[in-house]
Design a protein around this motif. Structure first.
Motif, PDB file in Angstrom:
ATOM      1  N   ALA A 256       0.923  -0.933   0.010  1.00  0.00           N
ATOM      2  CA  ALA A 256       0.281   0.108  -0.019  1.00  0.00           C
ATOM      3  C   ALA A 256       1.026   1.046  -0.044  1.00  0.00           C
ATOM      4  N   HIS A 257       2.023   1.084   0.624  1.00  0.00           N
ATOM      5  CA  HIS A 257       3.113   2.306   0.656  1.00  0.00           C
ATOM      6  C   HIS A 257       4.131   2.275  -0.425  1.00  0.00           C
ATOM      7  N   LYS A 258       3.860   1.220  -1.626  1.00  0.00           N
ATOM      8  CA  LYS A 258       4.908   1.383  -2.608  1.00  0.00           C
ATOM      9  C   LYS A 258       4.509   2.431  -3.641  1.00  0.00           C
ATOM     10  N   ASN A 259       4.675   3.712  -3.316  1.00  0.00           N
ATOM     11  CA  ASN A 259       4.423   4.861  -4.574  1.00  0.00           C
ATOM     12  C   ASN A 259       5.477   4.698  -5.412  1.00  0.00           C
ATOM     13  N   ILE A 260       5.333   5.459  -6.447  1.00  0.00           N
ATOM     14  CA  ILE A 260       6.349   5.433  -7.576  1.00  0.00           C
ATOM     15  C   ILE A 260       7.669   5.811  -7.049  1.00  0.00           C
ATOM     16  N   ARG A 261       7.871   6.959  -6.090  1.00  0.00           N
ATOM     17  CA  ARG A 261       9.108   7.234  -5.569  1.00  0.00           C
ATOM     18  C   ARG A 261       9.987   6.175  -4.842  1.00  0.00           C
ATOM     19  N   ILE A 262       9.305   5.496  -3.918  1.00  0.00           N
ATOM     20  CA  ILE A 262       9.898   4.307  -3.291  1.00  0.00           C
ATOM     21  C   ILE A 262      10.450   3.307  -4.580  1.00  0.00           C
TER      22      ILE A 262
ATOM     23  N   LEU B 205      17.106   1.988  -7.595  1.00  0.00           N
ATOM     24  CA  LEU B 205      18.379   2.717  -7.690  1.00  0.00           C
ATOM     25  C   LEU B 205      19.323   1.952  -6.509  1.00  0.00           C
ATOM     26  N   ASP B 206      18.697   1.515  -5.209  1.00  0.00           N
ATOM     27  CA  ASP B 206      19.483   0.786  -4.516  1.00  0.00           C
ATOM     28  C   ASP B 206      19.860  -0.338  -4.951  1.00  0.00           C
ATOM     29  N   PHE B 207      19.054  -1.305  -5.711  1.00  0.00           N
ATOM     30  CA  PHE B 207      19.479  -2.562  -6.236  1.00  0.00           C
ATOM     31  C   PHE B 207      20.669  -2.147  -7.169  1.00  0.00           C
TER      32      PHE B 207
ATOM     33  N   ASP C 287      19.072   2.308 -16.025  1.00  0.00           N
ATOM     34  CA  ASP C 287      18.251   3.095 -17.435  1.00  0.00           C
ATOM     35  C   ASP C 287      16.946   2.822 -17.191  1.00  0.00           C
ATOM     36  N   LYS C 288      16.364   1.671 -16.690  1.00  0.00           N
ATOM     37  CA  LYS C 288      14.787   1.524 -16.572  1.00  0.00           C
ATOM     38  C   LYS C 288      14.463   2.282 -15.324  1.00  0.00           C
ATOM     39  N   ALA C 289      15.196   2.446 -14.479  1.00  0.00           N
ATOM     40  CA  ALA C 289      14.467   3.373 -13.304  1.00  0.00           C
ATOM     41  C   ALA C 289      14.694   4.841 -13.432  1.00  0.00           C
ATOM     42  N   LYS C 290      15.641   5.162 -14.485  1.00  0.00           N
ATOM     43  CA  LYS C 290      15.475   6.466 -14.945  1.00  0.00           C
ATOM     44  C   LYS C 290      14.517   7.036 -15.874  1.00  0.00           C
TER      45      LYS C 290
ATOM     46  N   ASN D  37      14.640  14.892  -9.377  1.00  0.00           N
ATOM     47  CA  ASN D  37      15.630  14.827  -8.666  1.00  0.00           C
ATOM     48  C   ASN D  37      16.332  13.386  -8.445  1.00  0.00           C
ATOM     49  N   ILE D  38      15.525  12.566  -8.596  1.00  0.00           N
ATOM     50  CA  ILE D  38      16.125  11.051  -8.494  1.00  0.00           C
ATOM     51  C   ILE D  38      16.688  10.648 -10.066  1.00  0.00           C
ATOM     52  N   ALA D  39      15.979  11.317 -11.063  1.00  0.00           N
ATOM     53  CA  ALA D  39      16.660  10.954 -12.372  1.00  0.00           C
ATOM     54  C   ALA D  39      17.914  11.719 -12.079  1.00  0.00           C
ATOM     55  N   TYR D  40      18.291  12.669 -11.728  1.00  0.00           N
ATOM     56  CA  TYR D  40      19.629  13.122 -12.016  1.00  0.00           C
ATOM     57  C   TYR D  40      20.611  12.429 -10.982  1.00  0.00           C
TER      58      TYR D  40
END
Length: 521
Positions: free
Chosen positions: A94-100, A106-108, A126-129, A139-142
């Motif tokens: 339920a808390h798995k929003n797109i940012r998480i 990115l962690d993986f 590349d997929k995460a970007k 910000n995460i993309a950067y």
């Protein structure tokens, strides 16, 4: 200690508030999560969780008396339990929003990079970007691009011949966009902070300061190059600026743009439900101020439909905001229409929900609702009940940021005492109100004129009272559209009350007559 101050104490302990905010499914997941930790099922932190879950009010003496933990160990155990609950919540779908989700990828990728699996890491990045860019998470993309650059500069992957140029251009573009977004978000935050601390501008000097600040801080931008988040911060900045300067037509314009931004791509509603809810609320607030009743009713109706159809994702945060915004605006509708009696059913619902959310509701918002309820009863002519709600505000000690609210609660309290015929208490109420207002640095002319006029009524003969009300009305009417004084009438419709005394009609009827008059224009 009054009820509101007691509520404040309940909110002091972060762990207790977190536990009380958990839903049944979140508690069930935490039990399963602890179970998967094996031997920890009987651990002290889990025993503390079960104990706090049942506790109605946080009390360290009661916790230590339970024998679960010593006083010396309590702080560390609480910190450990807090962390474990957060880990469990993060694992909850339920808390798995797109940012998480992007952060997780990115962690993986970072783990794969540290293991020397560079190509796998780059593929995941590349997929995460792409996911980040699609969802305006720049910000995460950067961050992702910067990690890609690190891998490309340290290791020869031969993935693409123009890889360096591509990554450099992406980094530059994202950096520029993030700078614009950061400047706009800074401006928005500073204006909002100024609004909370100082309220609306009160004179030419303050207006000049706000104007100079806004136009000096707003960054240069090309509108067609702005993405969702840049436009959102831009509209927010304009909204706070228009509220500060009491330009409520512009408040309506930019609140509308804010809401329309979400309607252009509805995925943003599910991704940023809090921003959407706030936009809806400010749109309704602006419509309330400019008295666009039909549009207000339409927006409120569509808001209720969106809630019923689950268009707005429901979680513990949005549930609270929906309560705050929906019921405040339901009350506003009855104020606009003068249908005070028809709105009385809302009082029981609001009080029940305040009780339900007491550990998470901000004190300021509780007293805002009490003030609106007091206004509802005042409009109904039930002045003694009105006074009882106003006393909850006047006796509250934790309202340093709500000076205007305290001020108008006292003024309305004075009027309600007058209406009740409580002459024996009126002089004391007047003195208490006047003393409080004198402490305020921004005492308005409207308040001065009104208070002095009300005090003078005690010396007027009954047969002359109507003429005195006419004089007061004439003095105050000239402030109705004054650029700085008009804010007084946003909190309390003094003019309609005076008209009701002059014409010997209920205030609700006066408001309805005004509505009919506006419709005929």
């Amino acid at each position: 200690m009054n009820k509101i101050d007691t509520l404040a104490n309940h909110q002091n302990d972060a762990l207790f508030v977190l536990i009380k905010s958990l839903t049944k499914s979140e508690k069930r997941q935490f039990n399963l999560y602890v179970g998967r930790l094996g031997g920890n099922i009987d651990a002290k932190f889990f025993s503390l969780f079960k104990f706090l879950e049942k506790l109605k009010t946080y009390d360290e003496k009661v916790i230590i008396k339970s024998g679960i933990v010593s006083k010396q160990q309590l702080s560390n155990l609480k910190a450990h339990l807090y962390k474990q609950i957060l880990i469990s919540l993060r694992l909850n779908p339920a808390h798995k929003n797109i940012r998480i989700q992007i952060r997780e990828q990115l962690d993986f990728a970072t783990v794969l990079y540290q293991k020397g699996l560079y190509k796998q890491s780059l593929k995941l990045l590349d997929k995460a970007k792409h996911l980040a860019l699609e969802n305006e998470e720049k910000n995460i993309a950067y961050e992702i691009v910067e990690l890609e650059k690190v891998i490309e500069t340290q290791y020869i992957t031969r993935s693409l011949s123009n890889r360096a140029d591509t990554l450099s251009m992406q980094a530059k573009t994202l950096s520029q966009q993030n700078v614009v977004a950061s400047k706009l978000s800074n401006l928005s935050l500073q204006l909002y902070s100024h609004l909370l601390q100082n309220g609306y501008v009160k004179n030419n000097e303050e207006l000049e300061f706000v104007n100079a600040y806004f136009y000096s801080k707003i960054p240069e931008y090309h509108f067609e190059e702005l993405g969702f988040r840049e436009k959102l911060w831009l509209y927010k900045s304009h909204l706070w600026f228009s509220f500060l300067t009491q330009d409520f037509l512009h408040s309506y314009k930019y609140a509308n743009k804010w809401v329309d931004l979400f309607k252009e791509d509805k995925k943003h509603i599910s991704q940023h439900p809090v921003f959407y809810l706030k936009g809806k609320n400010y749109l309704l607030e602006a419509l309330f101020f400019v008295k666009k009743i039909d549009t207000f009713k339409q927006v409120l109706h569509s808001f209720e439909e969106e809630i019923e159809q689950n268009i707005i994702p429901l979680n513990t945060n949005t549930e609270l905001l929906i309560f705050q915004y929906l019921y405040a605006n339901k009350l506003h509708l009855h104020f606009l229409q003068g249908s005070f009696s028809e709105g009385e059913y809302l009082v029981e619902i609001i009080n029940e929900k305040i009780k339900k959310y007491k550990n998470r509701l901000d004190n300021h918002y509780i007293v805002m609702l009490y003030y609106k309820i007091a206004c509802l009863y005042f409009g109904m002519g039930k002045n003694e009940i009105c006074i009882s709600y106003l006393q909850k505000i006047i006796k509250s000690k934790n309202l340093s940021s709500a000076e205007d609210l305290q001020c108008f609660a006292r003024v309305l309290n004075l009027i309600a005492h007058y209406e009740c015929g409580l002459d024996y208490d009126l002089e004391r109420q007047f003195l208490d109100t006047y003393k409080f207002l004198l402490k305020m640095e921004n005492l308005q002319e409207v308040q001065k004129v009104f208070l002095n006029s009300i005090r003078d009524l005690s010396d007027v003969f009954p047969h002359e009272i109507k003429n005195e009300f006419k004089k007061i009305y004439k003095k105050l009417k000239k402030f109705e559209n004054h650029p700085y004084e008009k804010r007084a009438f946003l909190y309390l419709d003094i003019l309609s009350w005076l008209e009701s005394k002059i014409k010997n009609k209920p205030i609700a009827l006066i408001i309805k007559e005004k509505i009919n008059k506006d419709i005929k224009k």
